[in-house]
Design a protein around this motif. Structure first.
Motif, PDB file in Angstrom:
ATOM      1  N   THR A 618       0.814  -1.228   0.000  1.00  8.86           N
ATOM      2  CA  THR A 618       0.000   0.000   0.000  1.00  8.86           C
ATOM      3  C   THR A 618       0.843   1.272   0.000  1.00  8.86           C
ATOM      4  OG1 THR A 618      -0.191  -0.207   2.398  1.00  8.86           O
ATOM      5  CG2 THR A 618      -2.033  -1.015   1.094  1.00  8.86           C
ATOM      6  N   VAL A 619       2.114   1.174   0.415  1.00 10.11           N
ATOM      7  CA  VAL A 619       2.943   2.380   0.420  1.00 10.11           C
ATOM      8  C   VAL A 619       3.354   2.781  -0.998  1.00 10.11           C
ATOM      9  CG1 VAL A 619       5.233   1.293   0.645  1.00 10.11           C
ATOM     10  CG2 VAL A 619       4.807   3.512   1.698  1.00 10.11           C
ATOM     11  N   VAL A 620       3.339   1.828  -1.907  1.00 13.47           N
ATOM     12  CA  VAL A 620       3.895   2.102  -3.240  1.00 13.47           C
ATOM     13  C   VAL A 620       3.115   3.199  -3.978  1.00 13.47           C
ATOM     14  CG1 VAL A 620       4.558   1.066  -5.457  1.00 13.47           C
ATOM     15  CG2 VAL A 620       4.916  -0.210  -3.313  1.00 13.47           C
ATOM     16  N   PRO A 621       1.774   3.151  -3.995  1.00 13.82           N
ATOM     17  CA  PRO A 621       1.068   4.260  -4.668  1.00 13.82           C
ATOM     18  C   PRO A 621       1.375   5.609  -4.026  1.00 13.82           C
ATOM     19  CG  PRO A 621      -0.464   2.498  -4.061  1.00 13.82           C
ATOM     20  CD  PRO A 621       0.861   2.118  -3.487  1.00 13.82           C
ATOM     21  N   LEU A 622       1.617   5.622  -2.717  1.00  9.78           N
ATOM     22  CA  LEU A 622       1.884   6.905  -2.045  1.00  9.78           C
ATOM     23  C   LEU A 622       3.245   7.454  -2.461  1.00  9.78           C
ATOM     24  CD1 LEU A 622       0.498   6.147   1.533  1.00  9.78           C
ATOM     25  CD2 LEU A 622      -0.718   6.862  -0.533  1.00  9.78           C
ATOM     26  N   GLN A 623       4.223   6.561  -2.638  1.00 11.79           N
ATOM     27  CA  GLN A 623       5.542   6.995  -3.130  1.00 11.79           C
ATOM     28  C   GLN A 623       5.394   7.603  -4.532  1.00 11.79           C
ATOM     29  OE1 GLN A 623       7.342   3.118  -3.186  1.00 11.79           O
ATOM     30  NE2 GLN A 623       8.161   3.265  -1.099  1.00 11.79           N
ATOM     31  N   ILE A 624       4.644   6.890  -5.378  1.00 13.76           N
ATOM     32  CA  ILE A 624       4.491   7.357  -6.767  1.00 13.76           C
ATOM     33  C   ILE A 624       3.731   8.684  -6.786  1.00 13.76           C
ATOM     34  CG2 ILE A 624       3.424   6.811  -9.006  1.00 13.76           C
ATOM     35  CD1 ILE A 624       3.983   3.817  -8.299  1.00 13.76           C
ATOM     36  N   PHE A 625       2.722   8.791  -5.934  1.00 14.42           N
ATOM     37  CA  PHE A 625       1.934  10.025  -5.873  1.00 14.42           C
ATOM     38  C   PHE A 625       2.841  11.219  -5.548  1.00 14.42           C
ATOM     39  CE2 PHE A 625      -0.569  13.092  -3.356  1.00 14.42           C
ATOM     40  CZ  PHE A 625      -1.536  13.435  -4.291  1.00 14.42           C
ATOM     41  N   ALA A 626       3.667  11.068  -4.510  1.00 16.62           N
ATOM     42  CA  ALA A 626       4.535  12.187  -4.102  1.00 16.62           C
ATOM     43  C   ALA A 626       5.526  12.530  -5.213  1.00 16.62           C
ATOM     44  CB  ALA A 626       5.279  11.817  -2.825  1.00 16.62           C
ATOM     45  N   MET A 627       6.090  11.510  -5.831  1.00 18.93           N
ATOM     46  CA  MET A 627       7.062  11.764  -6.910  1.00 18.93           C
ATOM     47  C   MET A 627       6.395  12.502  -8.075  1.00 18.93           C
ATOM     48  SD  MET A 627       9.293   8.973  -9.061  1.00 18.93           S
ATOM     49  CE  MET A 627       7.853   8.102  -9.658  1.00 18.93           C
ATOM     50  N   GLU A 628       5.176  12.089  -8.407  1.00 15.71           N
ATOM     51  CA  GLU A 628       4.497  12.702  -9.554  1.00 15.71           C
ATOM     52  C   GLU A 628       4.075  14.135  -9.259  1.00 15.71           C
ATOM     53  OE1 GLU A 628       5.309   9.885 -12.108  1.00 15.71           O
ATOM     54  OE2 GLU A 628       4.109  11.633 -12.660  1.00 15.71           O
ATOM     55  N   VAL A 629       3.618  14.390  -8.037  1.00 11.09           N
ATOM     56  CA  VAL A 629       3.235  15.774  -7.691  1.00 11.09           C
ATOM     57  C   VAL A 629       4.475  16.666  -7.782  1.00 11.09           C
ATOM     58  CG1 VAL A 629       2.358  17.308  -5.895  1.00 11.09           C
ATOM     59  CG2 VAL A 629       1.296  15.074  -6.216  1.00 11.09           C
ATOM     60  N   ALA A 630       5.594  16.176  -7.230  1.00 11.63           N
ATOM     61  CA  ALA A 630       6.828  16.974  -7.248  1.00 11.63           C
ATOM     62  C   ALA A 630       7.285  17.213  -8.689  1.00 11.63           C
ATOM     63  CB  ALA A 630       7.918  16.260  -6.457  1.00 11.63           C
ATOM     64  N   THR A 631       7.171  16.201  -9.516  1.00 13.48           N
ATOM     65  CA  THR A 631       7.565  16.341 -10.929  1.00 13.48           C
ATOM     66  C   THR A 631       6.674  17.381 -11.613  1.00 13.48           C
ATOM     67  OG1 THR A 631       8.252  14.033 -10.935  1.00 13.48           O
ATOM     68  CG2 THR A 631       7.950  15.067 -13.085  1.00 13.48           C
ATOM     69  N   ALA A 632       5.370  17.269 -11.352  1.00 14.89           N
ATOM     70  CA  ALA A 632       4.432  18.213 -11.980  1.00 14.89           C
ATOM     71  C   ALA A 632       4.708  19.646 -11.521  1.00 14.89           C
ATOM     72  CB  ALA A 632       2.997  17.815 -11.643  1.00 14.89           C
ATOM     73  N   LYS A 633       5.214  19.796 -10.323  1.00 15.57           N
ATOM     74  CA  LYS A 633       5.531  21.140  -9.818  1.00 15.57           C
ATOM     75  C   LYS A 633       6.879  21.621 -10.322  1.00 15.57           C
ATOM     76  CE  LYS A 633       3.000  21.214  -5.414  1.00 15.57           C
ATOM     77  NZ  LYS A 633       2.686  22.598  -5.130  1.00 15.57           N
ATOM     78  N   GLY A 634       7.600  20.756 -11.003  1.00 16.70           N
ATOM     79  CA  GLY A 634       8.901  21.143 -11.546  1.00 16.70           C
ATOM     80  C   GLY A 634      10.027  21.087 -10.530  1.00 16.70           C
ATOM     81  N   TYR A 635       9.843  20.312  -9.464  1.00 15.37           N
ATOM     82  CA  TYR A 635      10.871  20.231  -8.421  1.00 15.37           C
ATOM     83  C   TYR A 635      11.886  19.133  -8.736  1.00 15.37           C
ATOM     84  CZ  TYR A 635       7.594  23.025  -5.640  1.00 15.37           C
ATOM     85  OH  TYR A 635       6.749  24.007  -5.188  1.00 15.37           O
ATOM     86  N   ASP A 636      13.031  19.251  -8.090  1.00 13.86           N
ATOM     87  CA  ASP A 636      14.063  18.224  -8.225  1.00 13.86           C
ATOM     88  C   ASP A 636      13.710  17.084  -7.266  1.00 13.86           C
ATOM     89  OD1 ASP A 636      16.319  16.597  -8.071  1.00 13.86           O
ATOM     90  OD2 ASP A 636      17.694  18.268  -8.410  1.00 13.86           O
ATOM     91  N   VAL A 637      13.196  16.002  -7.839  1.00 11.78           N
ATOM     92  CA  VAL A 637      12.715  14.885  -7.020  1.00 11.78           C
ATOM     93  C   VAL A 637      13.856  14.206  -6.252  1.00 11.78           C
ATOM     94  CG1 VAL A 637      11.777  12.534  -7.209  1.00 11.78           C
ATOM     95  CG2 VAL A 637      10.654  14.436  -8.374  1.00 11.78           C
ATOM     96  N   ASP A 638      15.004  14.085  -6.891  1.00 16.88           N
ATOM     97  CA  ASP A 638      16.096  13.331  -6.254  1.00 16.88           C
ATOM     98  C   ASP A 638      16.822  14.139  -5.186  1.00 16.88           C
ATOM     99  OD1 ASP A 638      15.671  11.033  -7.663  1.00 16.88           O
ATOM    100  OD2 ASP A 638      16.999  11.598  -9.302  1.00 16.88           O
ATOM    101  N   GLN A 639      16.805  15.446  -5.337  1.00 19.07           N
ATOM    102  CA  GLN A 639      17.530  16.284  -4.376  1.00 19.07           C
ATOM    103  C   GLN A 639      16.625  17.400  -3.889  1.00 19.07           C
ATOM    104  OE1 GLN A 639      21.080  17.348  -6.566  1.00 19.07           O
ATOM    105  NE2 GLN A 639      21.980  15.337  -6.228  1.00 19.07           N
TER     106      GLN A 639
END
Ligand code: M6R
Length: 650
Positions: A618-639
Motif C-alpha cells: 500500500t505504500v507504493v502508490p503513495l511513493q508514486i503520488f509524491a514523486m508525480e506531484v513533485a515532478t508536476a511542480k517542476g521540483y528536483d525529485v532526487d535532491q
C-alpha cells in the motif's frame, strides 16, 4: 551546527557532505589518470549527500603554463555541482593525478563561495575539506587569530586548515609522512565529529584523511587509491574497499594505504567487497533515481529474502553474532531509527509483537537517549538505517551498548558505522539508494525486520516451523504484488496531476496502515513541499477532524476485508466520517473490496495480500503520488530542497 561565535550573525553550519579523494601513479613523462575527472565523477555520485556548494583541489603534476613550480590548484562554487563544472570549463585547473573534492550541505547560513570547501592555507599550498562539526572551533579560532591568522570564511573547517598548516611548518622539512603526522597532532586537539581530507603541495601523490564520528572509506585500485564518504565515490573504479574505524588517520598514495590511530599506532583496517556495481547507481533510463528505485522494489524485497530460509522453510540468519541463548532471553525490543526507517520500525512492531509476544518499543533515535530508556542485558535494540551513518542512530547505538543492551543493526550499507559498532548486523540487499527520499530501503527494512521477528519466534518456540514457513511464503509473494502496483500506476499518476495544487493532504491508517499513512505524508512533504499529515484513523475524532474542509484530499489506507478483527469496518467508518464533512477521499483498497465504494471519491486498487504484508504494497502508490506531484511542480525529485541523503550530524 556551527560553534558559537562563528561570525556573520546567526550562522550555524552543520555538514553531512560528500567527500572524495584520489591519487594515481603519475610522472611528467607518463601522466596517470586525471585526478580532477575522477573526483568530479565521485562528486556526481555523492551529490545526494549535500548540494549547497562544491569544490575541488588538485595537486598539479607539472609546472604551470607560466613556469611556476608544481603546486596546488583549486576551485569552489556555491550551488550545485554543475556550477562548479561550468566554472572549471571557463578557468581550467592545472592537470594532476592527486585530487580531493567536496559537496556540501548546510543547516543554517547562506552557502557562499567563501564557505565552500576546500579551505586553503594562507600560502595556498595546503587544502582541506571536511564533513562534520568542530565543536571547539571558537576557542581554536581565537587562539589562531591572536597569532595573527586571518580567516577567509565563516566555517569551522578553516580552523583545521590553519592548525594543520602551522603544525606542518613545525615538522622536519619534506619529511615523509609529515602531513599524516601533522593530521594526527591536529585531530588530537579537535572535539566533535569530522571526516577530513588534506593535500599539500610538498606531499605530491599523497592524500591524508582522518575520521571521528563521520564516515570515510578507502577504495583500493590498481595503481591508484581512493577515499570517499561512501563507496559510491569510487564504485566506477573499484569494488575493493577498507573500513576505517573511529579516530583513525589514513594516508594514501598510488601504491600504498597506511592507517594509524590518532596516537600513531598502526591499524589493520577490515577489507570488504562492494556487492553492487556502478551501473546500479545510474538512472538507467528513468527520469529520476527515485523512479528507478521505486521500480527496483520487487527486487529489493526478493534479494533481502534470498538465502534466509533453508529447504525445510526454517529461518537462517547467519549475520547474527548474538548467541542463541541471549536471544532466547530477550524480554524487550527497542527499535531506534529516524524518518522512513523509523516508520519501518513501527510496522515491524505489529509483526514482532504478534509473532514473538515480546514488547516492542519504537523510538526516534534522537529522542532515545535523552529519555533515559530502561535498558538491560535482556533488551535487544534494533537500529534501522539505510545509510548506516545517521548520527542520531550512531549515538543511540553507543548509548544502548554502554547501558549493556545488545544491538542489532538492520542496514543497507556495508562498511558503514552503525553495523560496525553493533553486536550483530542483518543487511538489507536493496542496492544503492541514491534519491534522498527513501523508497526501496523502506520495503527492504520491513522485510528484514520480519525475518528477524520470524527468526526470534522460531528460536523461542512462539511459532511452529510450518507457521514460519507460511509467513516466509507470504513474503516471497510480495515482489509480484508490488510489481502489480507498479504496472497499474497510471491512475495514481493522473491523480497526482489533478491534486498538484492541493495546499494540504491528509493520510489515515490503522494498525500497520498507520505507519504507511505517516510515510505517505513524509514523502509528500519532502518531495512536493506540500503540508501533509498522517494520522491513526481512530485518532481523527480526537482533534484532527477539525482540519477537514470541503475538498480536502484525504488518503485512506484501507485494510483487507479478509483481515483480522474489525479493522476494515473501522477504517471504512473513518473514511465515511471525513467524507461526510466534505473531504475528497482517496481509498487505497484491495481489488474486490466493494464496501469502500460508497465512501471514496477515488479508489486506487492494490492486490490482495495478508494484513502484515499490506504495508509493503500500500505504500507504493503513495511513493508514486509524491514523486508525480513533485515532478508536476517542476521540483528536483532526487535532491529536494534543504535535505541530504545521509544525516551525519546530530
Ligand atoms: O540512512 P537512514 O535510513 O538512517 O536515514 C534515515 C532518514 O534520514 C531517512 O529515512 C529520511 O527520513 C528520508 N529522507 C525519508 O525519505
Amino acid at each position: 551546527m556551527m560553534p558559537p561565535g562563528a561570525g556573520g550573525g546567526a550562522t550555524s553550519v552543520g555538514r553531512m557532505c560528500g567527500i572524495v579523494g584520489f591519487t594515481g601513479s603519475s610522472s611528467a613523462a607518463a601522466p596517470g589518470p586525471e585526478g580532477l575527472a575522477v573526483v568530479l565523477e565521485g562528486l556526481r555520485r555523492l551529490e545526494y549527500r549535500g548540494y549547497d556548494s562544491a569544490g575541488v583541489a588538485v595537486l598539479a603534476d607539472g609546472p604551470g603554463a607560466d613556469g611556476t613550480p608544481p603546486g596546488l590548484t583549486s576551485a569552489k562554487r556555491a550551488g550545485r555541482l554543475a556550477r562548479l563544472v561550468e566554472a572549471l570549463e571557463e578557468s581550467p585547473l592545472l592537470e594532476g593525478s592527486t585530487a580531493i573534492g567536496h559537496t556540501r550541505w548546510a543547516t543554517h547560513g547562506g552557502p557562499t563561495d567563501a564557505n565552500a570547501h576546500p579551505h586553503l592555507s594562507a600560502d595556498g599550498r595546503l587544502a582541506v575539506i571536511h564533513n562534520g562539526i568542530i565543536e571547539n572551533y571558537a576557542v581554536l579560532k581565537a587562539e589562531l587569530q591572536a597569532e595573527g591568522v586571518v580567516f577567509a570564511s565563516e566555517t569551522d573547517t578553516e580552523v583545521v586548515t590553519h592548525l594543520l598548516a602551522r603544525t606542518l611548518a613545525e615538522q622536519p622539512a619534506g619529511g615523509a609522512g609529515a602531513l599524516a603526522e601533522s593530521m594526527r597532532r591536529v585531530c588530537r586537539q579537535l572535539d566533535g565529529a569530522f571526516t577530513l581530507l588534506a593535500v599539500h603541495a610538498d606531499s605530491p601523490g599523497t592524500v591524508v584523511g582522518a575520521r571521528r564520528n563521520s564516515p570515510l572509506v578507502v577504495g583500493l585500485g590498481d595503481g591508484a587509491n581512493y577515499l570517499g564518504s561512501d563507496v559510491a565515490a569510487f564504485i566506477a573504479h573499484t569494488k575493493e574497499a577498507l573500513e576505517l574505524g573511529q579516530d583513525q588517520v589514513v594516508q594514501i598514495t598510488a601504491t600504498a594505504v597506511e592507517v594509524t590511530g590518532f596516537d600513531g599506532t598502526p591499524v589493520t583496517p577490515r577489507a570488504f567487497t562492494v556487492d553492487w556495481d556502478a551501473e546500479a547507481a545510474e538512472k538507467g533510463g528513468h527520469p529520476w533515481f527515485m523512479d528507478k528505485e521505486i521500480h527496483e522494489q520487487p527486487k529489493a524485497v526478493a534479494d533481502t529474502l534470498l538465502g534466509r530460509s533453508d529447504a525445510a522453510g526454517a529461518m537462517v540468519l547467519d549475520e547474527l553474532r548474538i548467541d542463541e541463548s541471549t536471544l532466547r532471553g530477550i524480554d524487550k525490543i527497542i527499535v531506534i531509527a529516524c524518518g522512513t526507517a523509523a516508520f519501518a520500525g513501527y510496522v515491524a512492531k505489529y509483526a514482532i509483537e504478534h509473532w514473538c509476544r515480546i514488547p516492542v518499543e519504537v523510538d526516534l533515535a534522537h529522542e532515545f537517549r535523552y529519555r533515559d530508556p530502561v535498558l538491560t542485558p535482556r533488551t535487544l535494540v534494533v537500529a534501522i538505517s539505510q545509510s548506516g551513518e545517521t548520527m542520531d542512530v550512531v549515538m543511540a547505538v553507543r548509548h544502548a551498548r554502554e547501558q549493556g543492551a545488545k544491538v542489532l543493526a538492520i542496514c543497507n550499507t556495508r562498511g558503514s558505522t552503525i553495523p560496525r559498532e553493533s553486536d550483530a548486523a542483518l543487511y538489507t540487499h536493496a542496492g544503492p539508494e541514491v534519491a534522498v527520499a527513501s523508497t526501496k530501503a523502506f520495503l527492504a527494512q520491513i522485510t528484514a525486520c520480519y525475518l528477524l521477528g520470524l527468526y526470534l519466534a522460531q528460536l523461542r518456540g512462539n511459532l511452529f516451523p510450518d507457521e514460519v514457513a507460511a509467513v516466509i511464503g507470504q513474503l516471497h509473494a510480495v515482489p509480484a504484488a508490488v510489481q502489480e502496483v507498479l504496472d497499474g500506476a497510471e491512475a495514481v499518476r493522473a491523480l497526482a496531476r489533478e491534486l498538484v495544487d492541493a495546499p494540504t493532504v491528509l493520510f489515515l491508517g490503522r494498525h500497520v496502515g498507520y505507519p504507511v499513512a505517516l510515510e505517505g505524508a513524509l514523502k509528500l512533504k519532502e518531495l512536493a513541499y506540500i503540508h501533509a499529515e498522517g494520522f491513526a484513523a481512530g485518532e481523527l475524532k480526537h482533534g484532527p477532524i477539525a482540519l477537514v474542509e470541503p475538498g480536502q484530499p484525504v488518503f485512506v489506507i484501507v485494510p483487507s476485508p479478509r483481515g483480522r478483527d474489525s479493522l476494515h469496518a473501522k477504517v471504512i467508518s473513518n473514511a465515511a466520517e471525513v467524507r461526510a464533512r466534505g473531504a475528497r477521499t482517496i481509498a487505497i483498497a484491495e481489488v474486490g473490496d466493494d464496501a469502500v465504494l460508497p465512501h471514496a471519491d477515488v479508489v486506487i486498487r492494490v492486490p490482495a495480500v495478508p494484513t502484515l504484508m499490506a504495508p509493503l504494497v500500500t505504500v507504493v502508490p503513495l511513493q508514486i503520488f509524491a514523486m508525480e506531484v513533485a515532478t508536476a511542480k517542476g521540483y528536483d525529485v532526487d535532491q529536494p530542497r534543504n535535505l541530504a541523503k545521509s544525516v551525519t550530524v546530530e
